[in-house]
Design a protein around this motif. Structure first.
Motif: not given
Length: 126
Positions: A102-126
């Motif tokens: 939008l006006d050469r800026r990227c916004l963060t609403g999920t509805h603005l993103y039409g293509t998604w990858g399958q996801g990758t899990q990140v786990t951080v232990s304390s």
């Protein structure tokens, strides 16, 4: 048609680092923004970083500023998310997504993103 494939997730201890990769094939004007989102169990999906690919302008959510870096390699058609000083609260499924600007800026609403990858899990232990 734009397709995205993530890689690079895993398990690390707090304070460690990971680099996520998002390989992209295809490009359209409706996919000028690439963002990394994450979703933890029981929580909403949130955008952590965006990059406007024509200019490499980036933005970050406050909780990752100074720790995460989004970047792109145009030759390899890949967007990266370098994650340093990881915390247990960074544990989530991470997704890359391509979508509208939008006006050469990227916004963060999920509805603005039409293509998604399958996801990758990140786990951080304390």
């Amino acid at each position: 048609r734009v397709e995205l494939v993530e890689s690079g997730g895993g398990s690390v201890q707090a304070g460690g680092s990971l680099r996520l990769s998002c390989g992209r094939s295809g490009y359209t004007v409706t996919s000028a923004c690439v963002a990394w989102f994450r979703q933890a169990p029981g929580k909403e999906r949130e955008a952590v970083a965006t990059i406007y690919t024509p200019t490499s302008n980036t933005s970050y959510t406050d909780s990752v500023k100074g720790r995460f870096t989004i970047s792109q390699d145009n030759a390899e058609k890949t967007v990266y998310l370098q994650m340093n000083s990881l915390k247990p609260e960074d544990t989530a499924m991470y997704y890359c997504a391509a979508g509208l600007s939008l006006d050469r800026r990227c916004l963060t609403g999920t509805h603005l993103y039409g293509t998604w990858g399958q996801g990758t899990q990140v786990t951080v232990s304390s």
